[in-house]
Design a protein around this motif. Structure first.
Motif, PDB file in Angstrom:
ATOM      1  N   SER A  57       8.626   4.703   7.869  1.00  0.00           N
ATOM      2  CA  SER A  57       9.070   3.409   7.337  1.00  0.00           C
ATOM      3  C   SER A  57       7.894   2.558   6.867  1.00  0.00           C
ATOM      4  O   SER A  57       7.979   1.887   5.836  1.00  0.00           O
ATOM      5  CB  SER A  57       9.896   2.662   8.380  1.00  0.00           C
ATOM      6  OG  SER A  57       9.105   2.320   9.487  1.00  0.00           O
ATOM      7  N   THR A  58       6.786   2.604   7.577  1.00  0.00           N
ATOM      8  CA  THR A  58       5.625   1.815   7.177  1.00  0.00           C
ATOM      9  C   THR A  58       4.975   2.397   5.932  1.00  0.00           C
ATOM     10  O   THR A  58       4.533   1.642   5.046  1.00  0.00           O
ATOM     11  CB  THR A  58       4.604   1.740   8.324  1.00  0.00           C
ATOM     12  OG1 THR A  58       5.267   1.362   9.516  1.00  0.00           O
ATOM     13  CG2 THR A  58       3.518   0.733   8.030  1.00  0.00           C
ATOM     14  N   LEU A  59       4.926   3.721   5.828  1.00  0.00           N
ATOM     15  CA  LEU A  59       4.366   4.328   4.616  1.00  0.00           C
ATOM     16  C   LEU A  59       5.243   4.027   3.401  1.00  0.00           C
ATOM     17  O   LEU A  59       4.728   3.789   2.307  1.00  0.00           O
ATOM     18  CB  LEU A  59       4.214   5.841   4.791  1.00  0.00           C
ATOM     19  CG  LEU A  59       2.969   6.315   5.530  1.00  0.00           C
ATOM     20  CD1 LEU A  59       3.005   7.816   5.738  1.00  0.00           C
ATOM     21  CD2 LEU A  59       1.712   5.908   4.799  1.00  0.00           C
ATOM     22  N   ARG A  60       6.558   4.051   3.580  1.00  0.00           N
ATOM     23  CA  ARG A  60       7.452   3.713   2.462  1.00  0.00           C
ATOM     24  C   ARG A  60       7.223   2.276   2.001  1.00  0.00           C
ATOM     25  O   ARG A  60       7.305   1.979   0.816  1.00  0.00           O
ATOM     26  CB  ARG A  60       8.909   3.897   2.877  1.00  0.00           C
ATOM     27  CG  ARG A  60       9.359   5.308   2.818  1.00  0.00           C
ATOM     28  CD  ARG A  60      10.885   5.405   2.923  1.00  0.00           C
ATOM     29  NE  ARG A  60      11.260   6.787   3.096  1.00  0.00           N
ATOM     30  CZ  ARG A  60      11.708   7.320   4.221  1.00  0.00           C
ATOM     31  NH1 ARG A  60      11.881   6.560   5.285  1.00  0.00           N
ATOM     32  NH2 ARG A  60      12.011   8.593   4.284  1.00  0.00           N
ATOM     33  N   ALA A  63       2.905   2.225   0.988  1.00  0.00           N
ATOM     34  CA  ALA A  63       2.402   3.221   0.037  1.00  0.00           C
ATOM     35  C   ALA A  63       3.547   4.136  -0.404  1.00  0.00           C
ATOM     36  O   ALA A  63       3.617   5.306  -0.013  1.00  0.00           O
ATOM     37  CB  ALA A  63       1.289   4.031   0.674  1.00  0.00           C
ATOM     38  N   PRO A  64       4.465   3.616  -1.230  1.00  0.00           N
ATOM     39  CA  PRO A  64       5.638   4.410  -1.614  1.00  0.00           C
ATOM     40  C   PRO A  64       5.305   5.624  -2.477  1.00  0.00           C
ATOM     41  O   PRO A  64       6.096   6.572  -2.544  1.00  0.00           O
ATOM     42  CB  PRO A  64       6.510   3.405  -2.381  1.00  0.00           C
ATOM     43  CG  PRO A  64       5.604   2.318  -2.790  1.00  0.00           C
ATOM     44  CD  PRO A  64       4.484   2.291  -1.806  1.00  0.00           C
ATOM     45  N   GLU A  65       4.138   5.639  -3.109  1.00  0.00           N
ATOM     46  CA  GLU A  65       3.777   6.757  -3.993  1.00  0.00           C
ATOM     47  C   GLU A  65       3.279   7.984  -3.224  1.00  0.00           C
ATOM     48  O   GLU A  65       3.139   9.056  -3.788  1.00  0.00           O
ATOM     49  CB  GLU A  65       2.718   6.304  -5.009  1.00  0.00           C
ATOM     50  CG  GLU A  65       1.372   5.937  -4.420  1.00  0.00           C
ATOM     51  CD  GLU A  65       1.313   4.522  -3.830  1.00  0.00           C
ATOM     52  OE1 GLU A  65       0.282   4.216  -3.222  1.00  0.00           O
ATOM     53  OE2 GLU A  65       2.265   3.748  -3.956  1.00  0.00           O
ATOM     54  N   ILE A  66       3.041   7.853  -1.931  1.00  0.00           N
ATOM     55  CA  ILE A  66       2.528   8.965  -1.117  1.00  0.00           C
ATOM     56  C   ILE A  66       3.696   9.829  -0.649  1.00  0.00           C
ATOM     57  O   ILE A  66       4.739   9.336  -0.237  1.00  0.00           O
ATOM     58  CB  ILE A  66       1.739   8.427   0.089  1.00  0.00           C
ATOM     59  CG1 ILE A  66       0.501   7.695  -0.391  1.00  0.00           C
ATOM     60  CG2 ILE A  66       1.340   9.551   1.035  1.00  0.00           C
ATOM     61  CD1 ILE A  66      -0.285   7.041   0.718  1.00  0.00           C
ATOM     62  N   ASP A  67       3.485  11.163  -0.698  1.00  0.00           N
ATOM     63  CA  ASP A  67       4.499  12.088  -0.211  1.00  0.00           C
ATOM     64  C   ASP A  67       4.471  12.076   1.331  1.00  0.00           C
ATOM     65  O   ASP A  67       3.493  12.490   1.948  1.00  0.00           O
ATOM     66  CB  ASP A  67       4.230  13.497  -0.748  1.00  0.00           C
ATOM     67  CG  ASP A  67       5.313  14.490  -0.359  1.00  0.00           C
ATOM     68  OD1 ASP A  67       6.432  14.048  -0.007  1.00  0.00           O
ATOM     69  OD2 ASP A  67       5.044  15.704  -0.405  1.00  0.00           O
TER      70      ASP A  67
END
Length: 160
Positions: A57-60, A63-67
């Motif tokens: 959830s924090t990465l989304r 940094a939404p562009e990261i897989d």
């Protein structure tokens, strides 16, 4: 926290040796060891799920562009090769947030474990000396000792 776990892990064995009669000692120790192992397994699964969900959830959000799958499967050591030069701060912030939520669970579980210790009786771990054994076998009332009391006393002292 690791020092507390290391120092407290033996208490399971001590409680089983002191709090129950000798005949039930093996069962008490095995039940407590089993529950200690099972609770560790359950909380490992819980904290793993919290860590992964928090990280995702924090990465989304940051940094939404990261897989996400590559970051989770690669682990923290693969961050430098999976992300671009400007992305590491947001990814590291996501890892930090996930780790802090996992630590919050560990601290809460540690705090709850204190409740079990607080409700236990205060028992001495010292072995009784021969005079203490005699005193515990002697009648506390003004009655005269019976033959059973005398034979129990002889058996305790090793006399026949």
């Amino acid at each position: 926290m690791a020092a507390g776990v290391g120092l407290g892990a033996q208490n399971v064995m001590l409680v089983g040796q002191v709090a129950v009669p000798h005949a039930d000692m093996a069962m008490a120790i095995s039940v407590m060891s089993f529950s200690q192992t099972v609770s560790s397994s359950v909380f490992l699964a819980v904290t793993q799920a919290v860590f992964q969900n928090s990280l995702e959830s924090t990465l989304r959000a940051h940094a939404p562009e990261i897989d996400l799958r590559d970051v989770i499967n690669g682990g923290v050591t693969a961050i430098r090769r999976l992300v671009t030069a400007e992305q590491p701060p947001s990814v590291l912030q996501a890892y930090n947030s996930a780790i802090m939520q996992t630590i919050d669970i560990a601290v809460a579980a540690s705090g709850l474990s204190i409740a079990g210790a607080l409700i236990m009786d205060w028992l001495s771990l010292k072995k009784k000396t021969e005079t203490e054994k005699e005193e515990s076998l002697s009648p506390t009332t003004s009655e005269t000792p019976t033959a059973n009391d005398a034979s129990a006393k002889c058996l305790t002292l090793g006399e026949s």
